[in-house]
Design an enzyme around this catalytic site. Structure first.
Site, mmCIF file in Angstrom:
data_model
loop_
_atom_site.group_PDB
_atom_site.id
_atom_site.type_symbol
_atom_site.label_atom_id
_atom_site.label_comp_id
_atom_site.label_asym_id
_atom_site.label_seq_id
_atom_site.Cartn_x
_atom_site.Cartn_y
_atom_site.Cartn_z
ATOM 1 C CG ASP A 33 -1.909 -0.909 1.102
ATOM 2 O OD1 ASP A 33 -2.612 -0.960 -0.176
ATOM 3 O OD2 ASP A 33 -2.342 -1.473 2.111
ATOM 4 C CG ASP A 88 -12.487 12.412 7.963
ATOM 5 O OD1 ASP A 88 -12.297 11.424 8.453
ATOM 6 O OD2 ASP A 88 -12.449 12.635 6.749
ATOM 7 C CG PHE A 119 -13.637 7.136 2.305
ATOM 8 C CD1 PHE A 119 -13.802 7.925 1.359
ATOM 9 C CD2 PHE A 119 -12.956 5.906 2.284
ATOM 10 C CE1 PHE A 119 -12.821 7.358 0.149
ATOM 11 C CE2 PHE A 119 -12.436 5.420 1.230
ATOM 12 C CZ PHE A 119 -12.193 6.159 0.189
ATOM 13 C CB SER A 120 -17.708 3.339 1.284
ATOM 14 O OG SER A 120 -18.426 3.732 0.165
ATOM 15 C CB ALA A 121 -13.492 0.617 -0.650
ATOM 16 C CG MET A 156 -17.399 10.806 -3.027
ATOM 17 S SD MET A 156 -19.058 11.539 -3.750
ATOM 18 C CE MET A 156 -20.235 10.108 -3.780
ATOM 19 C CG ASP A 159 -4.670 -2.069 8.427
ATOM 20 O OD1 ASP A 159 -5.708 -1.932 7.360
ATOM 21 O OD2 ASP A 159 -3.892 -1.191 8.534
ATOM 22 C CG ASP A 175 -6.468 -4.875 3.810
ATOM 23 O OD1 ASP A 175 -6.844 -4.594 2.338
ATOM 24 O OD2 ASP A 175 -6.230 -4.179 4.442
#
Length: 689
Positions: free
Chosen positions: A317, A354, A385-387, A391, A527, A531
């Site tokens: 990453d 956030d 936020f989400s993958a 946003m 982590d 993943d």
């Protein structure tokens, strides 16, 4: 010296103190390991063990297998028996020392484990005090400030700081809270410093992370690796070949009228079989796992450590591995004619919920520019936020939607609301991207206000590390959620071989499978729960200790310091393990040349073969004893090298092979010639032969 460094040093001193009697215990274990069941695990040393028994019998009864030539055969046979016995003991001692170091580490970890009392939550909301050993997966417990967390678990309620120094050596407390991939996982044996938490237990007694760490470090779960098994088979085959050769010598000796005693035949067999690597092989494997443990990484098996040495591809990453980690807001750039004040206000509104370091830096910069909220946060809703959406933001009660995120994601959000897009946004996007920064677009409903410039900083020395990997033939691939322009700038500056921009969790698995389909071994770090599939797919998966339980269970290594850059160091340790095994195998096999020229010419000196006695050894007995003594002493002499490992150098496989042949091959030929001659002179001087 930082507090964490000081604490880690104290832990190392404690481990050393507990290891003060290591060599004494290892010497005791060396005799315990003489049990036939244990000796059978090592074919080479089992042959030496059998030879010791036979020579002991002919020491008691010299003519047991026929007449014994030479003067005073009992003394000669007795000396051979003693040397063979010490050879076996030294081999067992090497393994016991390696195991003892692991047990010392396990004792240090075990000190963090205690049978703590737990406050188990009952169905009616009350608590019942029970032993930690009574907890089962799925139980809910309550811990308050000062309590030892009794079992591994996931935080489901509360926010508190947790002291994990007993596990990681890091003195700084870690904030734990629910709903976070990173901060919700807790480990049994750690201590809660403040407030209180409700935790769902994720492991049964004896299966906790700490239990597995202790078991693995002290070697209870160690099994031979594929390479180790293959080398053991090779050594066994070589031993059988030499056994057949030696078995033919009595017939030859009768034919040439130069009888050979059974003790000399056994001595010749032991001298020629690869006893050096046979005696050190297990110690090398155990020491490899121990070196990983000393690096504060727990490997689930020796296979995982060995696989590191064969890795062809590293998947890393960007954030936290290649860059320093938390990207921070550097600048707000207005677009579409908006003022800096308006952009700062929208940035503040989008980030008020956030809690990430990035979000907090945006809030800090906005407040520095004078931005203030004009609504009650309690009346608003934070959007995480989400993958998928890429946003995050805030929804206000009056149906106002404020978002920040990847530029293309924000453009899609605005377009779906029939908003207008201008070329100014794309120009700003490209300018920030070419600086290696991350651009986040800001919008309120259907209108774009500006762009946030998040600054990334490449870690010092990372380019040199990747250059080392390249020289070893290892390909590096950077994964990042950034756009392609930003990713290409970071990749170029860091020196990685390839990169994948705007990466999703699915992309991680796809790139791993693509590399593996080409016959490559892949390593990666992770982590989060998302993943876990990729960590399970990778040949070497390194999970962060701060990560989720799912990630730690899917991986075959866990980094207690939660430092993603350790993946590079772990690969180095794996390479060192393979290099050490190869170097000592080369040295061991090369030793046979000198031992051959020491014993065979002396045995057949009477038929003219003695002209090959290039070392000018005094007699048959002196030649045999000198070769055997060297054969025995070289094992303890090489124990430090087996445990510490051959010094690592970033070379290709061909370069390593050439270096091993030159240093350990040539050295393995020359050193025994010199050593055997010196021992021969000493034997003659004291009148043993």
């Amino acid at each position: 010296m930082t507090p964490s460094t000081k604490l880690r040093q104290e832990r190392k001193h404690t481990t050393k103190a507990k290891s003060a009697g290591l060599y004494k215990r290892a010497f005791q274990q060396a005799f315990v390991k003489l049990h036939p069941r244990n000796m059978l695990k090592n074919p080479v040393m089992f042959v030496v063990w059998l030879g010791t028994i036979i020579t002991a019998l002919v020491t008691i009864a010299p003519n047991l297998f026929g007449p014994t030539p030479g003067d005073n055969p009992r003394l000669f046979n007795g000396l051979i028996t003693l040397i063979l016995f010490l050879t076996v003991v030294f081999a067992n001692f090497a393994e016991a020392v390696a195991e003892g170091r692991g047990k010392a580490q396990a004792d240090a970890l075990r000190s963090a484990k205690s049978d703590a009392k737990a406050k188990k939550l009952l169905a009616d909301g009350s608590t019942q005090e029970v032993s930690s050993t009574a907890l089962r997966r799925g139980d809910q417990i309550k811990v308050i400030a000062g309590d030892i967390i009794p079992a591994d678990g996931e935080v489901i309620k509360g926010i508190a700081s947790v002291d994990e120094s007993a596990i990681t050596g890091e003195s700084a407390p870690v904030l734990k809270e629910p709903g976070s991939d990173i901060a919700s996982s807790v480990t049994g044996g750690t201590r809660i410093n403040s407030d209180e938490l409700i935790i769902r237990v994720t492991s049964d007694p004896g299966e906790s992370f700490l239990d597995r760490m202790i078991s693995l470090v002290e070697g209870a779960s160690r099994s031979k690796t594929p390479n180790e098994i293959a080398l053991t088979v090779l050594l066994a085959v070589l031993t059988q070949v030499f056994l057949v050769v030696i078995a033919t010598l009595p017939t030859v000796s009768v034919y040439v009228n130069s009888p050979i005693s059974i003790a000399v035949l056994i001595a010749l067999l032991v001298a020629l079989i690869p006893t050096t690597i046979g005696g050190l092989l297990s110690a090398i494997g155990i020491a490899g796992m121990d070196r990983v443990a000393q690096f504060n990484v727990i490997a689930t098996s020796g296979r995982a450590v060995e696989a590191c040495g064969d890795i062809n591809t590293l998947i890393l990453d960007k954030t936290g591995t290649i860059t320093l980690g938390n990207r921070l807001a550097e600048e707000f750039i207005p677009v579409n004619g908006h003022s800096m004040e308006k952009v700062a206000k929208v940035a503040l509104e989008s980030s008020i919920f956030d809690e990430t370091p990035e979000g907090k830096s945006i809030v800090k910069l906005a407040e520095k520019l004078g931005a203030r909220l004009d609504f009650d946060p309690k009346q608003a809703e934070g959007i995480e936020f989400s993958a998928k959406t890429r946003m995050s933001g805030t929804d206000l009660p009056n149906e106002v939607q404020i978002r920040k995120g990847a530029v293309d994601a924000i453009k899609g959000f605005v377009r779906s609301r029939n908003g207008k897009l201008t070329p100014e946004l794309d120009t700003t996007f490209e300018r920030i991207s070419r600086l290696g920064g991350t651009p986040l677009a800001l919008c309120k409903n259907d209108e774009i206000f500006g762009v946030i410039y998040l600054k990334d900083i490449i870690k010092p020395g990372i380019r040199e590390r990747f250059d080392q990997m390249r020289r070893m033939g290892i390909k590096t691939i950077m994964l990042t959620g950034d756009n392609r322009i930003t990713a290409s700038v970071i990749a170029e500056e860091a020196g990685v071989d390839d990169f994948i921009a705007e990466a999703t969790p699915e992309d991680k698995i796809e790139v791993i499978r693509t590399e593996q389909a080409q016959g490559k071994l892949v390593a990666m770090t992770g982590d989060g729960t998302n993943d876990a599939p990729a960590l399970a797919q990778a040949n070497v998966g390194v999970a962060m200790n701060t990560g989720t339980q799912a990630a730690k269970e899917a991986a075959n290594m866990v980094d207690l310091d939660s430092d993603p850059t350790k993946l590079i160091d772990i690969v180095t340790i794996g390479k060192q393990l393979l290099i050490t095994r190869g170097a000592l195998t080369t040295f061991s096999l090369a030793n046979d040349i000198a031992k051959y020229f020491a014993i065979l010419p002396a045995i057949f000196a009477g038929i003219g073969v003695g002209t090959l006695n290039i070392m000018d050894l005094a007699s048959t007995q002196s030649a045999v004893l000198s070769a055997l003594i060297y054969n025995a002493l070289v094992i303890p002499a090489l124990i430090p090298l087996a445990l510490a490992g051959v010094k690592f150098r970033p070379l290709t496989a061909d370069q390593l092979l050439q270096r091993n042949i030159f240093i350990y091959g040539l050295g393995g030929v020359v050193i025994p010639f010199i050593a055997i001659k010196i021992i021969d002179l000493l034997i003659v001087s004291i009148g043993l032969a």
